[in-house]
Design a protein around this motif. Structure first.
Motif, PDB file in Angstrom:
ATOM      1  N   LYS A  35     -42.566 -66.989  42.307  1.00 26.03           N
ATOM      2  CA  LYS A  35     -43.727 -66.279  42.835  1.00 26.03           C
ATOM      3  C   LYS A  35     -43.992 -65.017  42.011  1.00 26.03           C
ATOM      4  O   LYS A  35     -43.128 -64.532  41.283  1.00 26.03           O
ATOM      5  N   GLU A  36     -45.174 -64.454  42.198  1.00 25.23           N
ATOM      6  CA  GLU A  36     -45.555 -63.249  41.456  1.00 25.23           C
ATOM      7  C   GLU A  36     -44.812 -62.008  41.936  1.00 25.23           C
ATOM      8  O   GLU A  36     -44.737 -61.003  41.234  1.00 25.23           O
ATOM      9  N   GLY A  37     -44.295 -62.076  43.155  1.00 25.24           N
ATOM     10  CA  GLY A  37     -43.576 -60.933  43.703  1.00 25.24           C
ATOM     11  C   GLY A  37     -42.856 -61.354  44.970  1.00 25.24           C
ATOM     12  O   GLY A  37     -42.928 -62.509  45.407  1.00 25.24           O
ATOM     13  N   PRO A  38     -42.143 -60.406  45.617  1.00 24.94           N
ATOM     14  CA  PRO A  38     -41.513 -60.719  46.904  1.00 24.94           C
ATOM     15  C   PRO A  38     -42.579 -61.114  47.921  1.00 24.94           C
ATOM     16  O   PRO A  38     -43.697 -60.606  47.881  1.00 24.94           O
ATOM     17  N   VAL A  39     -42.232 -62.023  48.824  1.00 22.94           N
ATOM     18  CA  VAL A  39     -43.174 -62.445  49.867  1.00 22.94           C
ATOM     19  C   VAL A  39     -42.780 -61.744  51.167  1.00 22.94           C
ATOM     20  O   VAL A  39     -41.650 -61.889  51.642  1.00 22.94           O
ATOM     21  N   ASP A  40     -43.721 -60.966  51.716  1.00 24.41           N
ATOM     22  CA  ASP A  40     -43.480 -60.209  52.940  1.00 24.41           C
ATOM     23  C   ASP A  40     -43.772 -61.093  54.155  1.00 24.41           C
ATOM     24  O   ASP A  40     -44.872 -61.613  54.310  1.00 24.41           O
ATOM     25  N   HIS A  41     -42.760 -61.245  55.022  1.00 26.66           N
ATOM     26  CA  HIS A  41     -42.925 -62.051  56.231  1.00 26.66           C
ATOM     27  C   HIS A  41     -43.020 -61.189  57.490  1.00 26.66           C
ATOM     28  O   HIS A  41     -42.939 -61.718  58.601  1.00 26.66           O
ATOM     29  N   GLY A  42     -43.177 -59.897  57.319  1.00 25.35           N
ATOM     30  CA  GLY A  42     -43.421 -59.044  58.469  1.00 25.35           C
ATOM     31  C   GLY A  42     -42.236 -58.188  58.881  1.00 25.35           C
ATOM     32  O   GLY A  42     -41.146 -58.271  58.312  1.00 25.35           O
ATOM     33  N   ALA A  43     -42.479 -57.362  59.894  1.00 30.25           N
ATOM     34  CA  ALA A  43     -41.469 -56.428  60.382  1.00 30.25           C
ATOM     35  C   ALA A  43     -40.406 -57.144  61.200  1.00 30.25           C
ATOM     36  O   ALA A  43     -40.704 -58.072  61.965  1.00 30.25           O
ATOM     37  N   VAL A  44     -39.178 -56.711  61.040  1.00 35.43           N
ATOM     38  CA  VAL A  44     -38.072 -57.247  61.838  1.00 35.43           C
ATOM     39  C   VAL A  44     -38.313 -56.855  63.298  1.00 35.43           C
ATOM     40  O   VAL A  44     -38.743 -55.735  63.583  1.00 35.43           O
ATOM     41  N   PRO A  45     -38.084 -57.757  64.263  1.00 37.20           N
ATOM     42  CA  PRO A  45     -38.319 -57.455  65.682  1.00 37.20           C
ATOM     43  C   PRO A  45     -37.574 -56.204  66.144  1.00 37.20           C
ATOM     44  O   PRO A  45     -36.588 -55.786  65.531  1.00 37.20           O
ATOM     45  N   GLU A  46     -38.045 -55.623  67.249  1.00 36.90           N
ATOM     46  CA  GLU A  46     -37.437 -54.410  67.786  1.00 36.90           C
ATOM     47  C   GLU A  46     -35.972 -54.621  68.143  1.00 36.90           C
ATOM     48  O   GLU A  46     -35.186 -53.676  68.177  1.00 36.90           O
ATOM     49  N   SER A  47     -35.605 -55.878  68.417  1.00 36.71           N
ATOM     50  CA  SER A  47     -34.201 -56.183  68.724  1.00 36.71           C
ATOM     51  C   SER A  47     -33.302 -55.884  67.527  1.00 36.71           C
ATOM     52  O   SER A  47     -32.083 -55.749  67.673  1.00 36.71           O
ATOM     53  N   GLY A  48     -33.910 -55.806  66.343  1.00 39.87           N
ATOM     54  CA  GLY A  48     -33.144 -55.539  65.131  1.00 39.87           C
ATOM     55  C   GLY A  48     -32.532 -56.775  64.515  1.00 39.87           C
ATOM     56  O   GLY A  48     -31.850 -56.696  63.487  1.00 39.87           O
ATOM     57  N   ASP A  49     -32.763 -57.947  65.112  1.00 41.85           N
ATOM     58  CA  ASP A  49     -32.182 -59.191  64.600  1.00 41.85           C
ATOM     59  C   ASP A  49     -33.210 -59.892  63.703  1.00 41.85           C
ATOM     60  O   ASP A  49     -34.127 -60.553  64.190  1.00 41.85           O
ATOM     61  N   TRP A  50     -33.036 -59.760  62.403  1.00 41.32           N
ATOM     62  CA  TRP A  50     -34.000 -60.326  61.457  1.00 41.32           C
ATOM     63  C   TRP A  50     -33.970 -61.861  61.467  1.00 41.32           C
ATOM     64  O   TRP A  50     -34.953 -62.503  61.095  1.00 41.32           O
ATOM     65  N   LEU A  51     -32.866 -62.436  61.941  1.00 45.19           N
ATOM     66  CA  LEU A  51     -32.774 -63.900  62.000  1.00 45.19           C
ATOM     67  C   LEU A  51     -33.761 -64.485  63.007  1.00 45.19           C
ATOM     68  O   LEU A  51     -34.196 -65.630  62.863  1.00 45.19           O
ATOM     69  N   ASP A  52     -34.126 -63.703  64.038  1.00 49.52           N
ATOM     70  CA  ASP A  52     -35.121 -64.163  65.003  1.00 49.52           C
ATOM     71  C   ASP A  52     -36.479 -64.364  64.329  1.00 49.52           C
ATOM     72  O   ASP A  52     -37.285 -65.190  64.765  1.00 49.52           O
ATOM     73  N   LEU A  53     -36.735 -63.587  63.283  1.00 45.70           N
ATOM     74  CA  LEU A  53     -37.983 -63.718  62.527  1.00 45.70           C
ATOM     75  C   LEU A  53     -37.871 -64.825  61.484  1.00 45.70           C
ATOM     76  O   LEU A  53     -38.830 -65.575  61.257  1.00 45.70           O
TER      77      LEU A  53
END
Length: 318
Positions: A182-200
């Motif tokens: 890809k041309e750059g990193p792909v942003d998939h959004g903010a990590v949930p308030e729970s702080g668990d990025w795996l949920d996203l």
């Protein structure tokens, strides 16, 4: 794509290979575990997870997920363009390791020096620097399988399956997909308030898999996580202080199982590197001398034909 300053071999997508590869880079405090599902319970057993490595059969994607980052955020993380095809496994692993900041993980001198050296480079220069790193390439190539025979390299055709690795890693509160194509990193959004990025990450990977036709099984998902033995031994020390007999017995069993797994990985990696050709030649000579070679050949031929027919039948049923 070229091969940089030297040839990079294909390496097997395997947790034992990747764990030893990381250790040979000089990194401590992490290991790789293969995931067989995206169930939350499975993720819970592995935490803390620093990043995910996703292997898939590459196909053109007309509706890609996420948004390609084109601002200064890309300068604050390690993202490298893919310059060499065969290095994409190591590149995906480094895309996680070089973006992790964790007290119980140490990059070691090789990767620390590499990260510092190319920190100010753009993504193309980072990719070129990786392709020209003798230290990293030497470690990568130490996991090449022994080829019994040399075959002429043929160019890939449109009918050939092409596999690719990408990394998913949280950086400064947002989830990024790091794909060197890809041309750059792909942003998939903010990590949930729970702080668990795996949920996203979980639904994003599920949606990606869903794009493939039914019956497609060419996926592999691995977690780069905290070293289990390190975590278990710290927990054991705590339970020993409070004299929790049941907890101590459970952890001792887990430690024993993990040590057995490491021993098994070590044996498998040794076998991957071993050259079996002299043994095979002697075996064939012995069978020929005993007049058994033709029978063995016929049996193998029949078995191969049966396997081929089953594969054809399976494709028709999909």
């Amino acid at each position: 794509m070229g091969d940089g300053a030297g040839n990079w071999c294909l390496i097997e997508s395997d947790p034992g290979v990747f764990t030893e590869l990381i250790q040979k880079f000089g990194v401590s405090g992490v290991q790789v575990e293969e995931l067989w599902s995206l169930d939350k319970d499975d993720f819970e057993k592995l935490k803390p997870v620093h990043g995910l490595i996703f292997l898939f059969k590459w196909v053109p994607d007309e509706n890609p997920q996420g948004t390609v980052v084109r601002d200064s955020r890309a300068d604050d993380m390690f993202f490298a363009k893919q310059v060499i095809n065969n290095a994409c496994a190591t590149q995906a692993i480094l895309s996680v390791l070089l973006n992790v900041n964790h007290d119980e993980m140490s990059l070691g001198p090789t990767l620390s020096s590499f990260k510092e050296f190319c920190s100010s480079f753009d993504s193309t220069m980072k990719g070129l620097t990786l392709s020209n790193s003798d230290e990293i390439r030497t470690v990568h190539n130490s996991f090449s399988r022994q080829n019994l025979f040399e075959f002429d390299q043929k160019s890939a055709t449109k009918d050939d399956d092409v596999f690719h690795f990408v990394a998913y890693v949280p950086v400064k509160g947002r989830l990024y997909e790091l794909d060197g194509l890809k041309e750059g990193p792909v942003d998939h959004g903010a990590v949930p308030e729970s702080g668990d990025w795996l949920d996203l990450a979980k639904p994003i990977i599920e949606q990606r898999m869903a794009k493939y036709q039914a019956g497609e099984i060419h996926f592999n998902l691995m977690a780069i996580m905290q070293d289990k033995l390190m975590r278990y031994r710290k927990e054991l020390a705590i339970l020993t202080e409070v004299n929790d007999a049941a907890g101590i017995a459970d952890l001792q069993l887990r430690i024993s199982q993990e040590e057995q797994q490491r021993t098994q990985w070590k044996k498998e990696n040794i076998r991957r590197r071993h050259n079996y050709l002299p043994f095979i030649v002697e075996l064939l000579k012995g069978l020929a001398e005993q007049g058994q070679l033709q029978n063995v050949y016929e049996k193998a031929k029949t078995k191969a034909q049966e396997l081929d027919e089953r594969k054809k039948a399976k494709k028709k049923s999909v």
